[in-house]
Design a protein around this motif. Structure first.
Motif, PDB file in Angstrom:
ATOM      1  N   THR A   1       0.990  -1.216   0.088  1.00  0.00           N
ATOM      2  CA  THR A   1       0.043  -0.053   0.221  1.00  0.00           C
ATOM      3  C   THR A   1       0.835   1.279  -0.056  1.00  0.00           C
ATOM      4  O   THR A   1       2.070   1.221   0.055  1.00  0.00           O
ATOM      5  CB  THR A   1      -0.965  -0.187   1.280  1.00  0.00           C
TER       6      THR A   1
ATOM      7  N   SER B   1       6.587  -3.668   8.227  1.00  0.00           N
ATOM      8  CA  SER B   1       6.344  -2.924   6.958  1.00  0.00           C
ATOM      9  C   SER B   1       7.605  -2.220   6.883  1.00  0.00           C
ATOM     10  O   SER B   1       8.279  -1.618   7.450  1.00  0.00           O
ATOM     11  CB  SER B   1       5.313  -1.821   7.153  1.00  0.00           C
TER      12      SER B   1
ATOM     13  N   GLU C   1       4.829   0.793   0.502  1.00  0.00           N
ATOM     14  CA  GLU C   1       5.135  -0.127   1.628  1.00  0.00           C
ATOM     15  C   GLU C   1       4.785  -1.487   1.622  1.00  0.00           C
ATOM     16  O   GLU C   1       3.526  -1.525   1.008  1.00  0.00           O
ATOM     17  CB  GLU C   1       4.573   0.795   3.043  1.00  0.00           C
TER      18      GLU C   1
ATOM     19  N   GLY D   1       6.469   3.318   6.535  1.00  0.00           N
ATOM     20  CA  GLY D   1       4.995   3.491   5.832  1.00  0.00           C
ATOM     21  C   GLY D   1       5.161   4.812   5.253  1.00  0.00           C
ATOM     22  O   GLY D   1       5.763   5.757   5.279  1.00  0.00           O
ATOM     23  N   THR D   2       4.037   5.003   4.489  1.00  0.00           N
ATOM     24  CA  THR D   2       3.612   6.097   3.675  1.00  0.00           C
ATOM     25  C   THR D   2       4.859   6.868   3.123  1.00  0.00           C
ATOM     26  O   THR D   2       4.950   8.139   3.326  1.00  0.00           O
ATOM     27  CB  THR D   2       2.738   7.103   4.565  1.00  0.00           C
TER      28      THR D   2
END
Lengths: 168, 445
Positions: B303, B324, B317, B347-348
């Protein structure tokens, strides 16, 4: 408890004779369902209230996990029996995460959890066509403290009933 | 709303050079210069007296515009304003010679002067910038004109011009931020899309709070916004035309979940996550034809995709290796290369518009951080630390990162913050209510 279970199965026989299985693909789900009177109280084993409170509509998960614990298995097995006995209902399983994690990851994690609960219900004989899943990620906490006591309640998959003669 | 937006977006019509101030040669390469890359420790002191009002009805604009310019420059962390009470010279004539001695005496290294004329709903702003110690004009004077309700944009343009002249970098002040406005308690939070100037002015709401909305993302030209909405009962991707406030659903199919959308630099391809059977993978979609392509096919979570500025690669990620981590693959899918290897979870990721860094959220030892790393994963630096920081977005010039900070506990609230890529100048961004998921627009035209 065992007396209630008996009641469930008695009603199940009647209901099965009265209607066909509901499905999320069948837009008339529930509308042609059993028209018998259902007072809807938690004491009525055919009622959504009974499903929610006597059986339990939610299962909980460990941090960053989506595996179904033994306690969750018991609850989901009860849900499966109820759904088998009340075939005019369909369900949406809502997957949730606690606030520890990014929004995107938690959406994906909630989807995993909802799907894990769905697969367990299917393993217990509930048709997959009756079960939708949706993830709310960390968007809908029920407990709001920032401690494990709240987080553990928020890491959940909730089975929400739809259809049926009386939605309550 | 349509009219208000249209004027706001079309408000600026002219940007023309004006003649040099009398008495001084135009600076060739002014000695006054801020080298951002070396890291600015001492902000550059400047003076910005109220602009001159050509007519009485221009008086309020003349004062307000100087304030917005000063606020932009000070807010960047690279400049320090000398308060007006310290002035020795009064400033009353835009075309008169500047008395540099008086400005040197208060150690104003830069001086910004201007004048404002208003005629009906039209406004014209002239300005000049001076290198006080060199006794020279800093670049040529400019005139900007537009409608009066676009006066803030004109001020931001002036500040961008001065920032560029003094740093050699593109500015970021004439830009907007789309975000999620949040009200209500944590267990009954109402969310709606909102858009505002980068500094929190001119907030406008783009959706109602009936449905959960998440993570809006600007198109490369700032004309459209992708976001995730639960309008159908499921998270699905919508695209909103900002000028017309028209929206349509991109992903169809009842019961599918799609989220974390982001535009490619071409403004036509969208990459996003779709969840099927509990498994989230990456897909791309041609926004016009609706044709989709599956980019990953793994049992793990994939995602938060983000394109490189040239559109050739995607950083995302994945928890394919356990916790992650960040990965980069070709924009068409295929083999992915892991770039993050530190402790905790990453992430992100978001690729800088300059292409030099990837900003990310890191979760480690119960804390959240916004950090940056080179695109090969080297030089990781954490810029912030708190109970919950997440979702970085880059300023148009790749110098500043805005993100969501959520406070701890039952009364916890989300707010927007910004921080320099250097890690300095951490500060909250003003919003009327709680706010999350910012996406910074490119510079406006």
């Amino acid at each position: 408890m065992s007396r209630l279970k008996t009641a469930v199965f008695l009603v199940a026989g009647l209901t099965l004779a009265a209607c066909s299985n509901a499905s999320w693909d069948d837009t008339s789900a529930g509308s042609g369902g059993a028209g018998q009177v259902t007072p809807g109280s938690v004491g009525d084993p055919t009622s959504p209230a009974y499903f929610r409170e006597a059986i339990g509509d939610r299962v909980l998960f460990l941090v960053d996990q989506s595996s179904i614990s033994p306690a969750a298995q018991t609850i989901l097995a009860g849900q499966a029996r109820w759904l088998t006995a009340n075939p005019d209902y369909v369900v949406t399983i809502e997957g949730h995460a606690d606030e520890q994690g990014t929004r995107e990851y938690n959406l994906a994690l909630g989807a995993r959890r909802a799907n894990a609960a769905r697969e367990y219900l299917m393993s217990q004989g509930v048709a997959g066509s009756r079960i939708q899943v949706v993830s709310f990620g960390k968007e809908r906490p029920i407990e709001i403290c920032s401690e494990e006591s709240c987080y553990s309640q928020n890491r959940r998959a909730v089975t929400v009933l739809a259809g049926g003669a009386v939605v309550g | 709303m349509r009219n208000a937006l249209a004027t706001l977006f079309l408000g600026l019509s002219m940007l023309v050079p004006i003649a040099a101030a009398p008495g001084w040669a135009q600076a060739q390469d002014g000695p006054l210069r801020i080298e951002i890359t070396d890291g600015v420790i001492e902000p550059l002191p400047f003076a910005a007296p109220d602009f001159i009002a050509d007519t009485p009805e221009a008086a309020q604009y003349a004062a307000d515009i100087a304030r917005v310019i000063a606020s932009d420059l000070v807010g960047s962390g690279l400049f320090r304003e000398i308060p007006q009470v310290a002035y020795i010279s009064s400033y009353a004539d835009f075309d008169a010679a500047v008395n540099f001695t008086d400005w040197k005496a208060i150690n104003a290294q830069a001086l910004i002067t201007g004048a404002v004329g208003v005629s009906g709903d039209r406004i014209a702003v002239r300005f000049r910038a001076y290198d006080v110690f060199a006794g020279q004009e800093l670049g040529s004077g400019l005139q900007l004109s537009g409608t009066t309700d676009g006066w803030r944009r004109i001020a931001h343009k002036v500040a961008d011009t001065i920032y560029s002249r003094l740093t050699g970098e593109g500015g970021y002040f004439d830009s907007r931020v789309v975000f999620v406005s949040e009200t209500g308690p944590k267990n009954d939070r109402k969310k709606r899309l909102a858009i505002m100037d980068y500094d929190g002015a001119n907030v406008q709401y783009l959706t109602s709070s009936n449905d959960i909305v998440l993570a809006p993302r600007f198109s490369p030209t700032g004309d459209r916004v992708l976001y995730t909405s639960y309008e159908s009962g499921f998270p699905q991707i919508h695209v909103l035309d900002v000028g017309k406030v028209q929206r349509r659903i991109l992903s169809a199919g009842n019961g599918t979940m799609s989220f974390a959308p982001r535009f490619a630099p071409n403004g036509q391809t969208v990459v996003y996550s779709q969840s099927e059977g509990g498994n989230s993978d990456l897909y791309s979609m041609d926004i016009n034809s609706g044709a989709t392509q599956r980019l990953t096919s793994a049992p793990s979570i994939e995602t938060a995709p983000s394109f490189s500025p040239d559109g050739s690669q995607i950083v995302f990620e994945s928890d394919r290796s356990g916790a992650s981590q960040l990965y980069i693959m070709a924009a068409t899918g295929g083999e992915a290369k892991r770039i993050s290897f530190g402790q905790g979870r990453y992430g992100t990721p978001v690729w800088s518009p300059r292409g030099d860094y990837i900003a990310f959220t890191k979760q480690n030892a119960g804390r959240f951080h916004i950090g940056v790393m080179r695109t090969d994963g080297s030089e990781e630096r954490l810029l912030t630390a708190s109970f919950l920081d997440e979702g970085p977005t880059w300023s148009p010039n790749g110098r500043v990162i805005m993100f969501t900070r959520e406070t701890q506990g039952a009364a916890g609230q989300a707010r927007l913050y910004s921080v320099d890529v250097s890690g300095r100048n951490l500060k909250p961004v003003k919003t009327p209510d709680g706010a999350s998921d910012p996406s910074w627009s490119p510079l406006q035209n």
